[in-house]
Design a protein around this motif. Structure first.
Motif, PDB file in Angstrom:
ATOM      1  N   THR A 182      14.925  17.951  62.559  1.00 24.13           N
ATOM      2  CA  THR A 182      14.434  19.450  62.058  1.00 24.13           C
ATOM      3  C   THR A 182      12.870  18.971  61.967  1.00 24.13           C
ATOM      4  N   LEU A 183      12.357  17.950  61.602  1.00 30.18           N
ATOM      5  CA  LEU A 183      10.878  17.636  61.323  1.00 30.18           C
ATOM      6  C   LEU A 183      10.190  17.487  62.501  1.00 30.18           C
ATOM      7  N   ALA A 184      11.094  16.846  63.573  1.00 31.23           N
ATOM      8  CA  ALA A 184      10.613  16.625  64.942  1.00 31.23           C
ATOM      9  C   ALA A 184      10.476  17.889  65.590  1.00 31.23           C
ATOM     10  N   ALA A 185      11.358  18.740  65.488  1.00 32.21           N
ATOM     11  CA  ALA A 185      11.070  20.117  66.159  1.00 32.21           C
ATOM     12  C   ALA A 185      10.063  21.098  65.497  1.00 32.21           C
ATOM     13  N   VAL A 186      10.041  20.824  64.366  1.00 29.96           N
ATOM     14  CA  VAL A 186       8.661  21.506  63.754  1.00 29.96           C
ATOM     15  C   VAL A 186       7.383  20.843  64.243  1.00 29.96           C
ATOM     16  N   ALA A 187       7.372  19.512  64.365  1.00 32.83           N
ATOM     17  CA  ALA A 187       6.305  19.005  65.062  1.00 32.83           C
ATOM     18  C   ALA A 187       5.728  19.219  66.334  1.00 32.83           C
ATOM     19  N   VAL A 188       6.910  19.309  67.135  1.00 37.18           N
ATOM     20  CA  VAL A 188       6.461  19.885  68.594  1.00 37.18           C
ATOM     21  C   VAL A 188       6.245  21.163  68.744  1.00 37.18           C
ATOM     22  N   VAL A 189       6.596  21.912  67.907  1.00 37.44           N
ATOM     23  CA  VAL A 189       6.284  23.377  67.866  1.00 37.44           C
ATOM     24  C   VAL A 189       4.717  23.556  67.610  1.00 37.44           C
ATOM     25  N   ALA A 190       4.511  22.966  66.386  1.00 40.75           N
ATOM     26  CA  ALA A 190       3.153  23.011  65.824  1.00 40.75           C
ATOM     27  C   ALA A 190       2.094  22.390  66.785  1.00 40.75           C
ATOM     28  N   VAL A 191       2.394  21.376  67.504  1.00 39.28           N
ATOM     29  CA  VAL A 191       1.457  20.587  68.775  1.00 39.28           C
ATOM     30  C   VAL A 191       1.229  21.683  69.884  1.00 39.28           C
ATOM     31  N   PHE A 192       2.226  22.620  70.119  1.00 46.87           N
ATOM     32  CA  PHE A 192       2.319  23.345  71.318  1.00 46.87           C
ATOM     33  C   PHE A 192       1.535  24.677  70.652  1.00 46.87           C
ATOM     34  N   LEU A 193       1.630  25.071  69.610  1.00 49.14           N
ATOM     35  CA  LEU A 193       0.853  26.267  69.289  1.00 49.14           C
ATOM     36  C   LEU A 193      -0.543  25.986  68.776  1.00 49.14           C
ATOM     37  N   GLY A 194      -0.703  24.526  68.489  1.00 42.66           N
ATOM     38  CA  GLY A 194      -2.220  24.194  68.124  1.00 42.66           C
ATOM     39  C   GLY A 194      -2.927  23.894  69.134  1.00 42.66           C
ATOM     40  N   PRO A 195      -2.945  22.150  69.288  1.00 40.24           N
ATOM     41  CA  PRO A 195      -3.641  21.637  70.061  1.00 40.24           C
ATOM     42  C   PRO A 195      -3.637  22.101  71.728  1.00 40.24           C
ATOM     43  N   VAL A 196      -2.206  22.220  72.110  1.00 38.58           N
ATOM     44  CA  VAL A 196      -1.658  22.473  73.735  1.00 38.58           C
ATOM     45  C   VAL A 196      -2.431  23.766  73.890  1.00 38.58           C
ATOM     46  N   ARG A 197      -2.182  24.874  72.857  1.00 39.01           N
ATOM     47  CA  ARG A 197      -2.599  26.249  73.200  1.00 39.01           C
ATOM     48  C   ARG A 197      -4.042  26.316  73.327  1.00 39.01           C
ATOM     49  N   ARG A 198      -4.810  25.475  72.635  1.00 39.17           N
ATOM     50  CA  ARG A 198      -6.319  25.434  72.890  1.00 39.17           C
ATOM     51  C   ARG A 198      -6.874  25.094  74.187  1.00 39.17           C
ATOM     52  N   LEU A 199      -5.964  23.834  74.502  1.00 37.04           N
ATOM     53  CA  LEU A 199      -6.243  23.296  75.912  1.00 37.04           C
ATOM     54  C   LEU A 199      -6.056  24.270  76.876  1.00 37.04           C
ATOM     55  N   ALA A 200      -4.733  24.896  76.703  1.00 41.03           N
ATOM     56  CA  ALA A 200      -4.417  25.677  77.831  1.00 41.03           C
ATOM     57  C   ALA A 200      -5.443  26.775  78.010  1.00 41.03           C
ATOM     58  N   ALA A 201      -5.982  27.449  76.982  1.00 46.55           N
ATOM     59  CA  ALA A 201      -6.791  28.621  76.933  1.00 46.55           C
ATOM     60  C   ALA A 201      -8.250  28.236  77.401  1.00 46.55           C
ATOM     61  N   GLY A 202      -8.443  26.691  77.360  1.00 46.24           N
ATOM     62  CA  GLY A 202      -9.858  26.376  77.776  1.00 46.24           C
ATOM     63  C   GLY A 202      -9.881  25.751  79.116  1.00 46.24           C
ATOM     64  N   PRO A 203     -10.032  24.367  79.054  1.00 52.63           N
ATOM     65  CA  PRO A 203      -9.972  23.679  80.480  1.00 52.63           C
ATOM     66  C   PRO A 203      -8.849  24.053  81.260  1.00 52.63           C
ATOM     67  N   LEU A 204      -7.662  24.080  80.859  1.00 50.88           N
ATOM     68  CA  LEU A 204      -6.452  24.503  82.071  1.00 50.88           C
ATOM     69  C   LEU A 204      -6.984  25.819  82.618  1.00 50.88           C
ATOM     70  N   ALA A 205      -7.170  26.938  81.666  1.00 48.31           N
ATOM     71  CA  ALA A 205      -7.587  28.273  82.236  1.00 48.31           C
ATOM     72  C   ALA A 205      -8.658  28.007  83.272  1.00 48.31           C
ATOM     73  N   ARG A 206      -9.741  27.378  82.981  1.00 50.56           N
ATOM     74  CA  ARG A 206     -10.747  27.313  83.938  1.00 50.56           C
ATOM     75  C   ARG A 206     -10.444  26.655  85.046  1.00 50.56           C
ATOM     76  N   TRP A 207      -9.555  25.607  85.160  1.00 52.75           N
ATOM     77  CA  TRP A 207      -9.010  25.016  86.397  1.00 52.75           C
ATOM     78  C   TRP A 207      -8.170  25.799  87.105  1.00 52.75           C
ATOM     79  N   THR A 208      -7.417  26.751  86.678  1.00 51.24           N
ATOM     80  CA  THR A 208      -6.637  27.706  87.385  1.00 51.24           C
ATOM     81  C   THR A 208      -7.309  28.601  88.166  1.00 51.24           C
ATOM     82  N   GLU A 209      -8.610  28.768  87.875  1.00 52.72           N
ATOM     83  CA  GLU A 209      -9.574  29.891  88.599  1.00 52.72           C
ATOM     84  C   GLU A 209     -10.106  29.206  89.575  1.00 52.72           C
ATOM     85  N   ARG A 210     -10.247  27.870  89.794  1.00 50.04           N
ATOM     86  CA  ARG A 210     -10.881  27.192  90.791  1.00 50.04           C
ATOM     87  C   ARG A 210      -9.850  26.342  91.938  1.00 50.04           C
ATOM     88  N   ALA A 211      -8.798  26.135  91.211  1.00 48.46           N
ATOM     89  CA  ALA A 211      -7.731  25.394  92.059  1.00 48.46           C
ATOM     90  C   ALA A 211      -7.290  26.027  93.520  1.00 48.46           C
TER      91      ALA A 211
END
Length: 430
Positions: free
Chosen positions: A206-235
């Motif tokens: 259960t703690l591992a599941a909560v940790a995975v969700v927290a990582v996605f909704l935290g740092p992964v979401r910020r990465l997707a909204a920044g560098p990944l979003a900019r890359w998709t525009e020029r890819a």
């Protein structure tokens, strides 16, 4: 006499599945039901519930054992992309000036049917739970299944009926978004709990599941909204789509590795993928989602239909009583709970009932949840068939019940024609 090898049988099966699903979807649409209802019915009809019972020889010709793994692969890919689409739609849901009402309705939409479903499930454990399943895990799963609203199906139903901009439409969409997000997180915790051999291992999963969700909704979401979003525009064209499929596959493998279901990983990718106003990311997501819905999802309905036999539900007094109990718990709590919350927060009576009726739409999302629970060994085949019947009945009753509330289409003015006359919007009548 002509004979087919495995590849020939595969193409014959694929053609049959797509043709029957498309035709059944069109018939349901003409009857005022969501097209997906026809696709679900088609998948069940091609299984032992109808075709296998009426013509076992034809069923064996269309779906021999050596072809099923190929069809299963298409089904899993389509299902993963559908869960990505569900995450995308939930991530773009917006609340507009109805915060107190929407929060109360969403809590009632999730908690009331969850609690009722868990209570109803307790006496059913001995009859419908596989050996070794804890009573608590069984009850929590049934509660989770009955609390689900099919957010994507609801969104398309509102669009077809012209109700997206109405107050009941906005409130039901927001409540479904919050409730489904909570439901999926609860399902992840239930799966982690049920798969632990002891309290310590269950807690670790259960703690591992909560940790995975927290990582996605935290740092992964910020990465997707920044560098990944900019890359998709020029890819280059197609690169963003490839990256999306890779992300869904890796995330599904990660969540499966930590004891969650692989589809929850695809759902999390949908929540964090760059928002729809980015043209590059939107184009990649739209192309894959359209393919999943029109080509791949019918194979999931087939796989689901092959695994459930509604014909095995004998109309005994006990079976009818259990079906009636589950249906009553599903409808009364999922409709009445949100309707009461809406009424107590100031919504008029008719609009309150409209919100509750809309949130009773379960559709494909609950079928996915039921399939996950059945695969995880939390429910047996008999309860799977009963809950499938509940899903079909509650989704089918949405449009007729909504019509009785007198809910009108969007109040927004219709687009003007060349001569200043109003044109009818799709889903409305002049």
């Amino acid at each position: 006499m002509l004979s087919l090898d495995a590849v020939g049988h595969f193409f014959l099966a694929a053609a049959a599945v797509l043709a029957v699903s498309r035709g059944a979807g069109a018939l349901m649409a003409r009857a005022g039901q969501p097209r997906v209802m026809g696709e679900v019915v088609a998948g069940i009809a091609l299984g032992p519930s109808l075709l296998g019972a009426v013509s076992p020889r034809l069923a064996g010709l269309l779906f021999p054992p050596e072809v099923l793994p190929m069809l299963f692969g298409l089904a899993q890919l389509g299902l993963a992309l559908f869960m990505f689409a569900a995450g995308q739609e939930l991530s773009t849901a917006r609340l507009r000036g109805t915060g107190r009402q929407a929060l109360a309705i969403s809590q009632a939409s999730l908690l009331v049917p969850f609690a009722a479903g868990a209570l109803v499930a307790l006496p059913l454990h001995g009859r419908y739970a596989p050996d070794g399943v804890p009573r608590a895990a069984f009850a929590l799963f049934v509660g989770c299944a009955l609390s689900i609203t099919a957010f994507p199906v609801l969104a398309r139903m509102l669009e077809d009926l012209g109700l997206t901009r109405t107050r009941p439409g906005r409130l039901s969409l927001y409540a479904a978004a919050v409730g489904d997000a909570g439901g999926w997180l609860a399902l992840a915790a239930i799966l982690a709990f049920s798969q632990g051999s002891g309290l310590g291992q269950a807690l670790a999963r259960t703690l591992a599941a909560v940790a995975v969700v927290a990582v996605f909704l935290g740092p992964v979401r910020r990465l997707a909204a920044g560098p990944l979003a900019r890359w998709t525009e020029r890819a280059e064209p197609g690169a963003a789509g490839t990256a999306l499929v890779v992300a869904v596959g890796c995330s599904a493998a990660l969540t499966a590795a930590v004891g969650m279901h692989q589809l929850i990983g695809a759902f999390l990718v949908g929540l964090v993928w760059p928002p729809g106003h980015r043209p590059g990311s939107r184009a990649a997501a739209t192309a894959l989602i359209d393919t999943a819905r029109t080509v791949l999802l019918p194979f999931f309905f087939l796989g689901f239909g092959l695994g459930v036999d509604l014909g095995a539900l004998r109309p005994t007094a006990g079976t009818c009583a259990v079906l009636g109990l589950l249906l009553a718990a599903a409808v009364l709590t999922k409709t009445g709970g949100p309707a009461l919350a809406a009424r107590l927060t100031g919504l008029p009576r008719r609009e309150s009932w409209a919100v509750g009726i809309l949130l009773n739409t379960r559709g494909l999302t609950e079928l996915v949840v039921l399939e996950i629970g059945h695969e995880a060994g939390l429910i047996d085949s008999s309860l799977l068939a009963l809950l499938t019947a509940v899903t079909l009945l509650t989704t089918a009753m949405t449009a007729p019940l909504l019509a009785r509330t007198g809910t009108r289409p969007d109040p927004a003015p219709a687009p003007r024609g060349a001569h200043g006359t109003a044109r009818a919007r799709p889903g409305t009548r002049r």
